[in-house]
Design a protein around this motif. Structure first.
Motif, PDB file in Angstrom:
ATOM      1  N   PHE A 187       7.054  19.572  -3.983  1.00  0.00           N
ATOM      2  CA  PHE A 187       7.747  18.297  -3.815  1.00  0.00           C
ATOM      3  C   PHE A 187       6.738  17.159  -3.826  1.00  0.00           C
ATOM      4  N   VAL A 188       7.231  15.982  -4.154  1.00  0.00           N
ATOM      5  CA  VAL A 188       6.425  14.766  -4.092  1.00  0.00           C
ATOM      6  C   VAL A 188       7.081  13.798  -3.125  1.00  0.00           C
ATOM      7  N   LEU A 242       0.861  -1.177   0.000  1.00  0.00           N
ATOM      8  CA  LEU A 242       0.000   0.000   0.000  1.00  0.00           C
ATOM      9  C   LEU A 242       0.900   1.230   0.000  1.00  0.00           C
ATOM     10  N   THR A 243       0.634   2.151  -0.923  1.00  0.00           N
ATOM     11  CA  THR A 243       1.515   3.307  -1.099  1.00  0.00           C
ATOM     12  C   THR A 243       0.698   4.592  -1.104  1.00  0.00           C
ATOM     13  N   GLY A 244       1.227   5.596  -0.436  1.00  0.00           N
ATOM     14  CA  GLY A 244       0.602   6.905  -0.443  1.00  0.00           C
ATOM     15  C   GLY A 244       1.500   7.917  -1.141  1.00  0.00           C
ATOM     16  N   LEU A 245       0.885   8.935  -1.739  1.00  0.00           N
ATOM     17  CA  LEU A 245       1.629  10.023  -2.377  1.00  0.00           C
ATOM     18  C   LEU A 245       1.195  11.331  -1.721  1.00  0.00           C
ATOM     19  N   ILE A 246       2.171  12.114  -1.313  1.00  0.00           N
ATOM     20  CA  ILE A 246       1.923  13.397  -0.656  1.00  0.00           C
ATOM     21  C   ILE A 246       2.526  14.503  -1.511  1.00  0.00           C
ATOM     22  N   TYR A 247       1.690  15.450  -1.890  1.00  0.00           N
ATOM     23  CA  TYR A 247       2.142  16.602  -2.674  1.00  0.00           C
ATOM     24  C   TYR A 247       2.367  17.756  -1.703  1.00  0.00           C
ATOM     25  N   LEU A 281      -0.249  20.513   2.219  1.00  0.00           N
ATOM     26  CA  LEU A 281      -0.058  19.157   1.726  1.00  0.00           C
ATOM     27  C   LEU A 281      -1.364  18.573   1.209  1.00  0.00           C
ATOM     28  N   GLY A 282      -1.251  17.768   0.149  1.00  0.00           N
ATOM     29  CA  GLY A 282      -2.350  16.957  -0.353  1.00  0.00           C
ATOM     30  C   GLY A 282      -1.903  15.514  -0.383  1.00  0.00           C
ATOM     31  N   ALA A 283      -2.657  14.624   0.250  1.00  0.00           N
ATOM     32  CA  ALA A 283      -2.229  13.223   0.382  1.00  0.00           C
ATOM     33  C   ALA A 283      -3.297  12.292  -0.175  1.00  0.00           C
ATOM     34  N   THR A 284      -2.862  11.316  -0.953  1.00  0.00           N
ATOM     35  CA  THR A 284      -3.785  10.371  -1.557  1.00  0.00           C
ATOM     36  C   THR A 284      -3.132   9.002  -1.676  1.00  0.00           C
ATOM     37  N   LEU A 285      -3.963   7.962  -1.715  1.00  0.00           N
ATOM     38  CA  LEU A 285      -3.448   6.613  -1.939  1.00  0.00           C
ATOM     39  C   LEU A 285      -3.212   6.404  -3.429  1.00  0.00           C
ATOM     40  N   ALA A 322      -4.396  18.853  -6.490  1.00  0.00           N
ATOM     41  CA  ALA A 322      -5.672  19.524  -6.237  1.00  0.00           C
ATOM     42  C   ALA A 322      -5.976  19.559  -4.736  1.00  0.00           C
ATOM     43  N   LEU A 323      -5.623  18.494  -4.038  1.00  0.00           N
ATOM     44  CA  LEU A 323      -5.820  18.470  -2.590  1.00  0.00           C
ATOM     45  C   LEU A 323      -4.925  19.496  -1.895  1.00  0.00           C
ATOM     46  N   ALA A 324      -3.667  19.592  -2.358  1.00  0.00           N
ATOM     47  CA  ALA A 324      -2.755  20.597  -1.790  1.00  0.00           C
ATOM     48  C   ALA A 324      -3.270  22.005  -2.055  1.00  0.00           C
ATOM     49  N   ALA A 325      -3.861  22.219  -3.243  1.00  0.00           N
ATOM     50  CA  ALA A 325      -4.422  23.539  -3.567  1.00  0.00           C
ATOM     51  C   ALA A 325      -5.558  23.896  -2.610  1.00  0.00           C
TER      52      ALA A 325
END
Length: 315
Positions: A238-239, A186-191, A279-283, A299-302
């Motif tokens: 950053f990612v 399971l991996t998450g990405l945070i912008y 920050l915007g975080a998504t799976l 878009a979440l970070a925005a």
């Protein structure tokens, strides 16, 4: 007495007179990789070894005679210690040794996780007259070293930040998507979007803006786990890619990053520079493309920015 190969250091100290013993001990302490520093009963630095210079960025001549507060430790919960809570000061006050993990403030402004051990020093009357602290990077493991070797090829490093560039970040996103397809992890990405960096750059100039970029990048890179990844995407963005055991872990990691960024900072021509980040975080999903997951997290970070900054949005 020089210490050659095969010499038992402890025996050499025992066999020497007091003057020689002190010189041998200092020679040993100077030669180890760990940071070591001594303070007196008032927590004023009286000795600072080469390892401490390398781990903190502070040169010996800059710290001798200063109280140890300048390292501005945060505890494991990312809360900054009050003066009496600083482990070394508590050791002097109680006469009891202690060990813990803290995040020190590097001279460059970023946070670095270290494992510290504080030991009191007593005189012949058993009065505590100071203490010694030994610290080392808590992430200094073979796994982390291997990760750095694998990903830190010079062609993939973004010069201003010291972290991986967009090319390697795109590769790492594609890998995460493939792993999600086969359910290997399971991996998450945070912008991560630095709040107000354009205004800060106008005030401090390009060099000051680049210093902020590097501070944020290095804080994240130093304080993440060995399996995680930080890349510079564009401008002040950053990612971060993190392996997690359950979806709720993603918010915990994002919160930790946000708090550590907020508690970083450096002095610039007499001005203390601190920043926050949105920050915007998504799976990461198996049906994602790299562009899709980036757009979703961005878009979440925005939304975090629109909410006033220094926020996290999940989705």
């Amino acid at each position: 007495m020089p210490l050659g190969k095969g010499v038992d250091a402890a025996q050499a100290v025992r066999d020497s007179d007091p003057t020689q013993s002190r010189g041998i001990l200092l020679q040993i302490i100077e030669g180890i990789a760990e940071g070591v520093y001594f303070v007196n009963a008032n927590a004023v630095v009286t000795y600072w070894n080469k390892g401490a210079e390398e781990l903190t960025g502070y040169k010996r001549q800059d710290v001798m005679g200063r109280e140890c507060h300048f390292l501005q430790y945060c505890g494991p919960n990312v809360r900054k210690y009050g003066n009496e809570e600083i482990p070394l000061i508590a050791t002097i006050r109680t006469g009891q040794p202690r060990s813990t993990t803290v995040f020190l403030l590097h001279e460059g402004g970023h946070r670095v996780p270290v494992w510290i051990t504080c030991t009191p020093i007593f005189d012949e009357k058993q009065q505590c007259i100071g203490a010694v602290e030994v610290f080392e990077r808590s992430s200094n493991s073979p796994v982390r070293q291997r990760r750095r070797r694998d990903y830190n090829d010079a062609q993939f490093i973004q010069a201003d930040t010291g972290v991986r560039n967009r090319v390697l970040t795109k590769v790492r996103i594609d890998e995460a998507i493939e792993f999600s397809k086969v359910k290997r992890r399971l991996t998450g990405l945070i912008y991560v979007d630095i709040d107000g960096l354009n205004q800060i750059t106008l005030q401090l100039g390009p060099d000051g803006g680049n210093r902020v970029l590097r501070m944020v990048a290095q804080t994240m890179d130093n304080c993440l786990r060995v399996t995680d990844f930080v890349g510079h995407w564009e401008d002040d963005h950053f990612v971060v890619i993190v392996d997690i055991k359950q979806p709720t872990d993603l918010e915990l990691v994002a919160t930790r990053l946000k708090d550590l960024i907020e508690k970083s900072g450096f002095s610039w021509w007499g001005r203390l520079v601190n920043v926050t980040a949105s920050l915007g975080a998504t799976l990461v999903r198996g049906e994602d493309t790299a562009n899709a997951v980036i757009l979703r997290a961005r878009a979440l970070a925005a939304k975090s920015v629109a909410g006033g900054g220094n926020l996290i949005r999940l989705g």
